[in-house]
Design a protein around this motif. Structure first.
Motif, short mmCIF file in Angstrom:
data_model
loop_
_atom_site.label_atom_id
_atom_site.label_comp_id
_atom_site.label_asym_id
_atom_site.label_seq_id
_atom_site.Cartn_x
_atom_site.Cartn_y
_atom_site.Cartn_z
N ALA A 208 0.78 -1.06 -0.10
CA ALA A 208 -0.10 0.06 -0.03
C ALA A 208 0.84 1.31 0.04
O ALA A 208 0.07 2.42 0.11
CB ALA A 208 -0.84 -0.02 1.30
N SER A 209 2.10 1.29 -0.04
CA SER A 209 2.92 2.53 0.39
C SER A 209 3.42 3.20 -1.16
O SER A 209 4.12 4.22 -0.83
CB SER A 209 4.01 2.00 1.10
OG SER A 209 4.66 1.17 0.61
N ALA A 210 3.26 2.43 -2.02
CA ALA A 210 3.79 3.30 -3.33
C ALA A 210 2.98 2.75 -4.53
O ALA A 210 2.34 1.76 -4.48
CB ALA A 210 5.21 2.81 -3.31
N ASP B 22 7.39 -8.30 5.86
CA ASP B 22 7.42 -8.96 4.78
C ASP B 22 6.24 -9.74 4.57
O ASP B 22 5.67 -10.51 5.00
CB ASP B 22 8.38 -10.10 4.98
CG ASP B 22 8.35 -10.97 3.75
OD1 ASP B 22 7.92 -10.71 2.67
OD2 ASP B 22 9.33 -12.09 3.68
N ALA B 23 5.29 -9.26 3.72
CA ALA B 23 3.95 -9.73 3.38
C ALA B 23 3.78 -11.36 2.76
O ALA B 23 2.84 -12.04 2.92
CB ALA B 23 3.17 -8.86 2.08
N PHE B 24 5.05 -11.53 2.31
CA PHE B 24 5.03 -13.06 1.95
C PHE B 24 5.28 -14.21 3.00
O PHE B 24 5.08 -15.18 2.72
CB PHE B 24 6.35 -13.25 0.87
CG PHE B 24 6.41 -12.58 -0.33
CD1 PHE B 24 5.41 -12.37 -1.21
CD2 PHE B 24 7.69 -11.61 -0.63
CE1 PHE B 24 5.34 -11.80 -2.18
CE2 PHE B 24 7.54 -10.85 -1.83
CZ PHE B 24 6.45 -11.02 -2.55
N ALA C 127 4.82 -14.86 -14.93
CA ALA C 127 4.29 -14.66 -13.64
C ALA C 127 2.75 -13.97 -13.75
O ALA C 127 2.08 -14.41 -12.88
CB ALA C 127 5.04 -13.87 -12.68
N LYS C 128 2.68 -13.24 -14.70
CA LYS C 128 1.46 -12.52 -14.85
C LYS C 128 0.49 -13.56 -15.27
O LYS C 128 -0.70 -13.39 -14.93
CB LYS C 128 1.51 -11.33 -15.77
CG LYS C 128 2.21 -10.24 -15.28
CD LYS C 128 1.75 -9.77 -13.81
CE LYS C 128 2.55 -8.34 -13.34
NZ LYS C 128 2.17 -7.98 -11.85
N ASP C 129 0.74 -14.44 -16.12
CA ASP C 129 -0.26 -15.65 -16.47
C ASP C 129 -0.63 -16.32 -15.52
O ASP C 129 -1.73 -16.63 -15.07
CB ASP C 129 0.50 -16.41 -17.48
CG ASP C 129 0.81 -15.98 -18.76
OD1 ASP C 129 0.40 -15.03 -19.20
OD2 ASP C 129 1.74 -16.39 -19.53
N VAL D 33 5.36 5.37 -14.26
CA VAL D 33 6.64 5.49 -13.70
C VAL D 33 6.37 5.12 -12.27
O VAL D 33 5.65 5.61 -11.56
CB VAL D 33 6.98 7.14 -13.84
CG1 VAL D 33 8.43 6.94 -13.13
CG2 VAL D 33 7.09 7.35 -15.19
N THR D 34 6.79 4.02 -12.05
CA THR D 34 6.83 3.60 -10.33
C THR D 34 8.27 3.01 -10.20
O THR D 34 9.07 2.98 -11.20
CB THR D 34 5.99 2.22 -9.99
OG1 THR D 34 6.38 1.32 -10.70
CG2 THR D 34 4.35 2.91 -10.48
N GLN D 35 8.67 2.63 -9.11
CA GLN D 35 9.84 1.95 -8.67
C GLN D 35 9.95 0.76 -9.40
O GLN D 35 11.14 0.60 -9.97
CB GLN D 35 10.00 1.94 -7.22
CG GLN D 35 10.11 3.10 -6.35
CD GLN D 35 10.44 3.09 -4.89
OE1 GLN D 35 11.21 2.31 -4.45
NE2 GLN D 35 9.40 3.72 -4.15
P1 NAI Z 1 5.65 -0.19 -6.41
O1 NAI Z 1 7.57 -0.65 -6.59
O2 NAI Z 1 5.44 1.21 -6.79
O3 NAI Z 1 5.03 -0.87 -5.13
C1 NAI Z 1 5.15 -2.06 -4.68
C2 NAI Z 1 4.59 -2.07 -3.26
O4 NAI Z 1 4.75 -3.27 -2.63
C3 NAI Z 1 5.21 -1.13 -2.22
O5 NAI Z 1 4.30 -0.68 -1.47
C4 NAI Z 1 6.08 -2.13 -0.94
O6 NAI Z 1 6.33 -1.62 0.03
C5 NAI Z 1 5.44 -3.37 -1.46
N1 NAI Z 1 6.30 -4.54 -0.87
C6 NAI Z 1 7.24 -5.05 -1.99
N2 NAI Z 1 7.74 -6.07 -1.28
C7 NAI Z 1 7.12 -6.39 -0.06
C8 NAI Z 1 6.99 -7.26 0.85
N3 NAI Z 1 7.83 -8.52 0.97
N4 NAI Z 1 6.09 -7.40 2.01
C9 NAI Z 1 5.32 -6.19 1.92
N5 NAI Z 1 5.15 -5.19 1.07
C10 NAI Z 1 6.15 -5.39 -0.03
O7 NAI Z 1 5.05 -1.27 -7.49
P2 NAI Z 1 4.12 -0.99 -8.67
O8 NAI Z 1 4.55 -0.54 -9.87
O9 NAI Z 1 2.79 0.06 -8.20
O10 NAI Z 1 3.39 -2.37 -8.88
C11 NAI Z 1 2.29 -3.00 -8.13
C12 NAI Z 1 1.53 -3.95 -9.07
O11 NAI Z 1 1.03 -3.22 -10.39
C13 NAI Z 1 2.38 -5.31 -9.43
O12 NAI Z 1 1.68 -6.42 -9.65
C14 NAI Z 1 3.00 -4.66 -10.79
O13 NAI Z 1 3.19 -5.61 -11.91
C15 NAI Z 1 1.63 -4.07 -11.57
N6 NAI Z 1 1.64 -3.06 -12.58
C16 NAI Z 1 2.44 -2.02 -12.61
C17 NAI Z 1 2.40 -1.23 -13.91
C18 NAI Z 1 3.60 -0.15 -13.91
O14 NAI Z 1 3.71 0.49 -15.20
N7 NAI Z 1 4.19 0.24 -12.78
C19 NAI Z 1 1.56 -1.47 -14.86
C20 NAI Z 1 0.54 -2.48 -14.52
C21 NAI Z 1 0.57 -3.44 -13.58
#
Ligand code: NAI
Length: 396
Positions: free
Chosen positions: A51-53, A110-112, A242-244, A276-278
């Motif tokens: 939920a943080s990014a 760690d959510a996993f 992985a997405k499949d 643009v995300t991390q």
């Molecule tokens: P992000 O890097 O902005 O955020 C990831 C989040 O996961 C953060 O809140 C982080 O704290 C959390 N996280 C990571 N490892 C963790 C753990 N072990 N335990 C608890 N929290 C953990 O990522 P983004 O880009 O928002 O990606 C989220 C989903 O959206 C992914 O499934 C990604 O494939 C999908 N997505 C992203 C797109 C993009 O262009 N950024 C496009 C379409 C889908």
């Protein structure tokens, strides 16, 4: 408590520092969009995992400020310590909590892991009750197997043949050729373990076992398809496998959730737009594609950011009473504007032309760089970066 002047320290697709006032300004902007677009009510309790990014943060803000939810936010972030800044996600959650006035609780870990899942179950029982929506939005390079000490690492590689294309070198701002060797079977399997649906299923199983899913409960996870240009490295590559798996998991979860929570309940995958995300900045070729895509979508006035995407997803598909509209294989598609044929044709034409000499002229790389820094709270209008700021911020 400690104060410091915080400057960006960027290495390629990583920024090692983050700015609390800038992160708070980012969050405030998203809250304003969510409030202006939502009814302000309708949702009960929501659990947001990741939920943080990025998309998870925008989901948290949309459900809480756009649809009146009370939320439990789960993320894995680093708090500030002395003069060392916290991670951006830490500041983002702190800012959401300050604005939400008690409607958002947060758990860091760690959510996993099974331990974190159990901690969440206890927190839900103690302070929430049954959950109306579960958002699964993790993006991570690694996952530790809860049943053993194995740590799986995901890779971003093509499958079956090596891949050659062009990409932006984020340190030198130049276009360079990139070639990536094909993944091994073990790398494909590990990437599915990290970014596939296994952990999403473990979450839903844990919540069902604790009888914490409310009638009509909906869960959503996020996927990506993208254009032919990135096909070999993304959708037909390891991350695509992985997405499949994630998408196939949705069907499995829908059956078990509906059996307990009724016909309007279920699990969906939403295919979102490239942004643009991390996480996305780390994928080869994708920053160049995004820079061209932004240019075209802004020209055609159909550009959206994470919050606009999530507002649309919840307003049109997931809010109570809405029936999600899905494609032929059951996925919600808020990537529809990105995938419009006119948008993709224009991006493909620019792709052929772009080189180091014309990068800034033919693409929106300037916005890519700025938005990347903004993810960490830098280059935000109205923030005075010369003033020392408090590095520590509490989560509730
Ligand atoms: P992000 O890097 O902005 O955020 C990831 C989040 O996961 C953060 O809140 C982080 O704290 C959390 N996280 C990571 N490892 C963790 C753990 N072990 N335990 C608890 N929290 C953990 O990522 P983004 O880009 O928002 O990606 C989220 C989903 O959206 C992914 O499934 C990604 O494939 C999908 N997505 C992203 C797109 C993009 O262009 N950024 C496009 C379409 C889908």
């Amino acid at each position: 408590m400690a104060q410091a002047v915080i400057n960006p320290r960027i290495r390629g697709f990583v920024c090692l520092t983050s700015h609390p006032a800038g992160c708070a300004a980012n969050v405030a902007r998203q809250i304003a969009v969510a409030k202006a677009s939502g009814p302000g009510r309708g949702l009960g309790n929501v659990l947001v995992i990741g939920a943080s990014a990025g998309y998870g943060l925008a989901s948290l803000i949309t459900t809480v400020f756009g649809h009146g939810a009370k939320a439990l936010a789960v993320a894995y972030e680093r708090p500030g310590q002395g003069e060392k800044a916290a991670s951006a996600g830490w500041y983002n959650i702190a800012a959401v909590q300050r604005a939400a006035g008690g409607a958002v609780k947060a758990i860091n870990g760690d959510a996993f892991s099974d331990a974190l899942k159990q901690q969440v179950v206890e927190a839900l029982k103690a302070g929430f009750g049954k959950i109306d929506a579960v958002v699964y939005s993790l993006a991570s390079p690694k996952r530790k197997d809860p049943a053993s000490d194995t740590v799986w690492s995901s890779v971003l590689k093509p499958i079956g043949a090596p891949y050659a294309s062009k990409t932006i070198d984020l340190d030198s701002d130049t276009i360079k050729p990139v070639s990536i060797a094909q993944a091994t079977d073990a790398e494909i399997a590990a990437t599915i373990q990290v970014m596939g649906g296994d952990d999403w299923k473990r979450w839903i199983d844990a919540l069902l076992a604790a009888d914490l899913l409310a009638p009509g409960c909906r869960t959503v996870a996020y996927s990506y398809i993208g254009p032919q240009l990135t096909h070999a490295i993304y959708r037909a590559g390891t991350i695509g496998r992985a997405k499949d798996h994630l998408e196939a998991t949705a069907a499995l979860l829908s059956a078990s959730i509906r059996a307990r929570c009724g016909a309007s309940a279920g699990a969906w995958v939403s295919v979102n737009k490239a942004l643009v995300t991390q996480a996305s900045s780390a994928i080869p070729v994708v920053p160049l594609y995004i820079s061209l895509l932004y240019k075209i979508m802004k020209e055609k006035q159909c550009h959206e950011g994470t919050i606009e995407q999530m507002v649309r997803l919840w307003r049109d598909h997931l809010a109570p009473g809405k029936t999600p509209a899905v494609d032929e294989v059951g996925r919600i598609r808020v990537d529809d504007w990105e995938m419009r044929p006119d948008v993709q044709a224009a991006v493909a034409a620019l792709w052929e032309q772009v080189d180091s000499g014309n990068l800034l002229a033919v693409s929106d790389y300037a916005s890519f760089k700025r938005e990347f820094r903004q993810l960490f709270g830098f280059e935000i209008d109205g923030v005075d970066y010369t003033v020392p700021v408090e590095t520590e911020a509490a989560w509730a």
